[in-house]
Design a protein around this motif. Sequence first.
Motif, PDB file in Angstrom:
ATOM      1  N   GLU A 128      60.427  41.336  40.537  1.00 14.93           N
ATOM      2  CA  GLU A 128      58.972  41.088  40.506  1.00 14.93           C
ATOM      3  C   GLU A 128      58.559  40.386  41.801  1.00 14.93           C
ATOM      4  O   GLU A 128      59.170  39.392  42.189  1.00 14.93           O
ATOM      5  CB  GLU A 128      58.661  40.190  39.290  1.00 14.93           C
ATOM      6  CG  GLU A 128      57.227  39.741  39.168  1.00 14.93           C
ATOM      7  CD  GLU A 128      56.253  40.857  38.781  1.00 14.93           C
ATOM      8  OE1 GLU A 128      56.683  41.865  38.169  1.00 14.93           O
ATOM      9  OE2 GLU A 128      55.076  40.720  39.131  1.00 14.93           O
ATOM     10  N   PRO A 129      57.504  40.877  42.461  1.00 12.83           N
ATOM     11  CA  PRO A 129      57.020  40.197  43.669  1.00 12.83           C
ATOM     12  C   PRO A 129      56.011  39.098  43.313  1.00 12.83           C
ATOM     13  O   PRO A 129      54.820  39.222  43.596  1.00 12.83           O
ATOM     14  CB  PRO A 129      56.364  41.329  44.458  1.00 12.83           C
ATOM     15  CG  PRO A 129      55.884  42.296  43.415  1.00 12.83           C
ATOM     16  CD  PRO A 129      56.805  42.160  42.233  1.00 12.83           C
ATOM     17  N   PHE A 130      56.506  38.042  42.666  1.00 12.03           N
ATOM     18  CA  PHE A 130      55.626  36.950  42.200  1.00 12.03           C
ATOM     19  C   PHE A 130      54.675  36.515  43.309  1.00 12.03           C
ATOM     20  O   PHE A 130      55.094  36.294  44.454  1.00 12.03           O
ATOM     21  CB  PHE A 130      56.472  35.738  41.789  1.00 12.03           C
ATOM     22  CG  PHE A 130      57.427  36.028  40.683  1.00 12.03           C
ATOM     23  CD1 PHE A 130      56.997  36.068  39.365  1.00 12.03           C
ATOM     24  CD2 PHE A 130      58.766  36.292  40.960  1.00 12.03           C
ATOM     25  CE1 PHE A 130      57.888  36.348  38.342  1.00 12.03           C
ATOM     26  CE2 PHE A 130      59.656  36.570  39.938  1.00 12.03           C
ATOM     27  CZ  PHE A 130      59.219  36.602  38.628  1.00 12.03           C
ATOM     28  N   VAL A 131      53.407  36.347  42.936  1.00 15.77           N
ATOM     29  CA  VAL A 131      52.423  35.917  43.938  1.00 15.77           C
ATOM     30  C   VAL A 131      52.052  34.462  43.673  1.00 15.77           C
ATOM     31  O   VAL A 131      51.929  34.041  42.523  1.00 15.77           O
ATOM     32  CB  VAL A 131      51.173  36.833  43.910  1.00 15.77           C
ATOM     33  CG1 VAL A 131      50.394  36.739  42.606  1.00 15.77           C
ATOM     34  CG2 VAL A 131      50.244  36.535  45.090  1.00 15.77           C
ATOM     35  N   ASP A 132      51.899  33.711  44.745  1.00 18.11           N
ATOM     36  CA  ASP A 132      51.478  32.319  44.630  1.00 18.11           C
ATOM     37  C   ASP A 132      49.979  32.301  44.327  1.00 18.11           C
ATOM     38  O   ASP A 132      49.186  32.933  45.034  1.00 18.11           O
ATOM     39  CB  ASP A 132      51.763  31.593  45.959  1.00 18.11           C
ATOM     40  CG  ASP A 132      51.637  30.089  45.844  1.00 18.11           C
ATOM     41  OD1 ASP A 132      50.647  29.621  45.227  1.00 18.11           O
ATOM     42  OD2 ASP A 132      52.509  29.378  46.374  1.00 18.11           O
ATOM     43  N   VAL A 133      49.582  31.572  43.285  1.00 15.91           N
ATOM     44  CA  VAL A 133      48.166  31.503  42.907  1.00 15.91           C
ATOM     45  C   VAL A 133      47.299  31.020  44.080  1.00 15.91           C
ATOM     46  O   VAL A 133      46.133  31.408  44.208  1.00 15.91           O
ATOM     47  CB  VAL A 133      47.999  30.591  41.664  1.00 15.91           C
ATOM     48  CG1 VAL A 133      46.564  30.154  41.482  1.00 15.91           C
ATOM     49  CG2 VAL A 133      48.464  31.320  40.415  1.00 15.91           C
ATOM     50  N   GLU A 134      47.884  30.195  44.937  1.00 16.22           N
ATOM     51  CA  GLU A 134      47.111  29.725  46.108  1.00 16.22           C
ATOM     52  C   GLU A 134      46.660  30.919  46.951  1.00 16.22           C
ATOM     53  O   GLU A 134      45.557  30.910  47.505  1.00 16.22           O
ATOM     54  CB  GLU A 134      47.951  28.767  46.970  1.00 16.22           C
ATOM     55  CG  GLU A 134      48.493  27.542  46.241  1.00 16.22           C
ATOM     56  CD  GLU A 134      47.404  26.536  45.834  1.00 16.22           C
ATOM     57  OE1 GLU A 134      46.263  26.662  46.313  1.00 16.22           O
ATOM     58  OE2 GLU A 134      47.704  25.648  45.009  1.00 16.22           O
ATOM     59  N   ASP A 135      47.498  31.943  47.058  1.00 11.06           N
ATOM     60  CA  ASP A 135      47.125  33.145  47.818  1.00 11.06           C
ATOM     61  C   ASP A 135      46.071  33.963  47.077  1.00 11.06           C
ATOM     62  O   ASP A 135      45.130  34.480  47.687  1.00 11.06           O
ATOM     63  CB  ASP A 135      48.357  34.027  48.077  1.00 11.06           C
ATOM     64  CG  ASP A 135      49.263  33.454  49.145  1.00 11.06           C
ATOM     65  OD1 ASP A 135      48.802  32.596  49.922  1.00 11.06           O
ATOM     66  OD2 ASP A 135      50.436  33.874  49.210  1.00 11.06           O
ATOM     67  N   VAL A 136      46.241  34.095  45.767  1.00 12.52           N
ATOM     68  CA  VAL A 136      45.250  34.825  44.962  1.00 12.52           C
ATOM     69  C   VAL A 136      43.875  34.186  45.166  1.00 12.52           C
ATOM     70  O   VAL A 136      42.860  34.864  45.376  1.00 12.52           O
ATOM     71  CB  VAL A 136      45.621  34.796  43.458  1.00 12.52           C
ATOM     72  CG1 VAL A 136      44.580  35.518  42.621  1.00 12.52           C
ATOM     73  CG2 VAL A 136      47.010  35.387  43.233  1.00 12.52           C
ATOM     74  N   VAL A 137      43.866  32.868  45.137  1.00 14.81           N
ATOM     75  CA  VAL A 137      42.609  32.128  45.251  1.00 14.81           C
ATOM     76  C   VAL A 137      42.031  32.239  46.666  1.00 14.81           C
ATOM     77  O   VAL A 137      40.811  32.409  46.833  1.00 14.81           O
ATOM     78  CB  VAL A 137      42.851  30.659  44.836  1.00 14.81           C
ATOM     79  CG1 VAL A 137      41.695  29.764  45.247  1.00 14.81           C
ATOM     80  CG2 VAL A 137      43.076  30.596  43.334  1.00 14.81           C
ATOM     81  N   ASP A 138      42.871  32.176  47.672  1.00 16.01           N
ATOM     82  CA  ASP A 138      42.358  32.346  49.042  1.00 16.01           C
ATOM     83  C   ASP A 138      41.699  33.715  49.191  1.00 16.01           C
ATOM     84  O   ASP A 138      40.659  33.849  49.843  1.00 16.01           O
ATOM     85  CB  ASP A 138      43.490  32.195  50.071  1.00 16.01           C
ATOM     86  CG  ASP A 138      43.870  30.728  50.298  1.00 16.01           C
ATOM     87  OD1 ASP A 138      43.078  29.839  49.911  1.00 16.01           O
ATOM     88  OD2 ASP A 138      44.965  30.478  50.857  1.00 16.01           O
ATOM     89  N   VAL A 139      42.292  34.729  48.597  1.00 18.87           N
ATOM     90  CA  VAL A 139      41.715  36.081  48.670  1.00 18.87           C
ATOM     91  C   VAL A 139      40.388  36.113  47.901  1.00 18.87           C
ATOM     92  O   VAL A 139      39.370  36.625  48.396  1.00 18.87           O
ATOM     93  CB  VAL A 139      42.703  37.130  48.119  1.00 18.87           C
ATOM     94  CG1 VAL A 139      42.023  38.479  47.907  1.00 18.87           C
ATOM     95  CG2 VAL A 139      43.894  37.275  49.062  1.00 18.87           C
ATOM     96  N   ALA A 140      40.372  35.543  46.701  1.00 21.66           N
ATOM     97  CA  ALA A 140      39.139  35.554  45.891  1.00 21.66           C
ATOM     98  C   ALA A 140      38.011  34.813  46.606  1.00 21.66           C
ATOM     99  O   ALA A 140      36.867  35.275  46.634  1.00 21.66           O
ATOM    100  CB  ALA A 140      39.406  34.930  44.524  1.00 21.66           C
ATOM    101  N   VAL A 141      38.329  33.688  47.213  1.00 20.73           N
ATOM    102  CA  VAL A 141      37.293  32.901  47.907  1.00 20.73           C
ATOM    103  C   VAL A 141      36.760  33.674  49.115  1.00 20.73           C
ATOM    104  O   VAL A 141      35.557  33.662  49.392  1.00 20.73           O
ATOM    105  CB  VAL A 141      37.850  31.513  48.303  1.00 20.73           C
ATOM    106  CG1 VAL A 141      36.926  30.797  49.287  1.00 20.73           C
ATOM    107  CG2 VAL A 141      38.044  30.663  47.052  1.00 20.73           C
ATOM    108  N   THR A 142      37.640  34.384  49.812  1.00 19.37           N
ATOM    109  CA  THR A 142      37.183  35.233  50.925  1.00 19.37           C
ATOM    110  C   THR A 142      36.209  36.285  50.403  1.00 19.37           C
ATOM    111  O   THR A 142      35.153  36.530  50.997  1.00 19.37           O
ATOM    112  CB  THR A 142      38.395  35.913  51.601  1.00 19.37           C
ATOM    113  OG1 THR A 142      39.291  34.895  52.032  1.00 19.37           O
ATOM    114  CG2 THR A 142      37.984  36.745  52.794  1.00 19.37           C
ATOM    115  N   MET A 143      36.537  36.892  49.273  1.00 19.19           N
ATOM    116  CA  MET A 143      35.655  37.917  48.695  1.00 19.19           C
ATOM    117  C   MET A 143      34.329  37.325  48.224  1.00 19.19           C
ATOM    118  O   MET A 143      33.293  37.988  48.253  1.00 19.19           O
ATOM    119  CB  MET A 143      36.362  38.592  47.514  1.00 19.19           C
ATOM    120  CG  MET A 143      37.539  39.449  47.931  1.00 19.19           C
ATOM    121  SD  MET A 143      38.468  39.950  46.463  1.00 19.19           S
ATOM    122  CE  MET A 143      39.362  41.364  47.110  1.00 19.19           C
ATOM    123  N   LEU A 144      34.368  36.080  47.770  1.00 17.66           N
ATOM    124  CA  LEU A 144      33.144  35.430  47.295  1.00 17.66           C
ATOM    125  C   LEU A 144      32.218  35.059  48.441  1.00 17.66           C
ATOM    126  O   LEU A 144      30.998  35.059  48.289  1.00 17.66           O
ATOM    127  CB  LEU A 144      33.501  34.157  46.507  1.00 17.66           C
ATOM    128  CG  LEU A 144      34.108  34.357  45.113  1.00 17.66           C
ATOM    129  CD1 LEU A 144      34.767  33.079  44.622  1.00 17.66           C
ATOM    130  CD2 LEU A 144      33.040  34.815  44.117  1.00 17.66           C
TER     131      LEU A 144
END
Length: 304
Positions: free
Chosen positions: A178-194
């Motif tokens: 599994e390529p576990f993703v760090d939530v910090e990265d998920v959030v950085d991406v979401a904030v960029t989209m926001l």
Amino acid sequence: MDHPRWPRFTGCMAQTTKTQQPHGTRQTDDLILVLAATGKTGRRVLDRLQAAGVNVRAASRNSTVQFDWNNRATWSAALNGVSTVYVALPLTPVPVEDFVDQALAAGVRRFVALSGRGADIWENHGQEMVDLERAVRGSGVDWSIVRASNFAQNFDEDVFRESIMAGELALPVGGMSEPFVDVEDVVDVAVTMLTQDVWVGSTVEVTGPESLRWEDAVAEIARASGRKIQFIDVSPEEFAIRLRAQGLPDADAKALDAMFTEIRRGRLTEPTKGVQEVLGREARAFADYAATAAAAGAWAEQPS
Ligand SMILES: NC(=O)c1ccc[n+]([C@@H]2O[C@H](COP(=O)([O-])OP(=O)(O)OC[C@H]3O[C@@H](n4cnc5c(N)ncnc54)[C@H](OP(=O)(O)O)[C@@H]3O)[C@@H](O)[C@H]2O)c1
């Protein structure tokens, strides 16, 4: 910026589907509603936006602004004056289409939705996220979707922590990695989209930089935390017996079974470049997550 009438999603042949939009950041008087604001992603989204001086409203059942998916009377106060919504769902079914309709009527012009990696190929899992994707794509206003692989933080902030603390994690992963993703990265991406316009109409699949066997992920946590932890790759039948013994409600056990069935199909094991494409940097490694979480006391015994 135009507001597309039609969904722009064209499939997920690449891990990132992107519609070219003019670059730009959003107006500073926008009010962003962050749902699931007490959750793993929502509270970090909130922190990032507040630190950037963006107007935000945090909402969930336990936030100051109360929002309950199952109590429509709470929706309008949460939506009042809002231009953009970050949507992360609970694991239970919720009336997401009705919410999107009400949000549009209240003047919302952008949705950023958290979904799961492979939502377009799942067979029996995550219907609520599939419904969310469909609702925001069909909304007629700006939307972006971040689809995440399994979060690294499931090991310390969520479902796997108790087993990690007990020294044994048993999951039916069928030898898959599994390529576990760090939530910090998920959030950085979401904030960029926001906050930026360039990812409007995009579905981005984010993972960590490498695929790890589950036992290697657990070994990494053992190393970082100094704890003795064993990983056991159990059969689906054995897993069901264990969940029943723990008293997990049938609906939750079914949802977990569907998720691990999808994992065992082995179609989501390869890492993607989604984090790199949106953030222009490498995704965080699992070893860094484990070291940071351990240093912050994530797996320390609580004083009794
Ligand atoms: N974990 C993973 O590996 C992973 C990977 C990909 C995608 N996802 C998706 O991520 C989403 C969860 O996001 P998350 O991990 O940031 O949240 P989370 O940590 O699972 O927390 C759940 C959030 O939902 C809120 N919530 C629960 N029931 C609610 C209700 N009836 N009304 C309003 N709010 C409610 C909770 O707040 P209150 O209790 O205060 O209401 C909390 O903020 C799910 O759709 C999940 O499938 C997860």
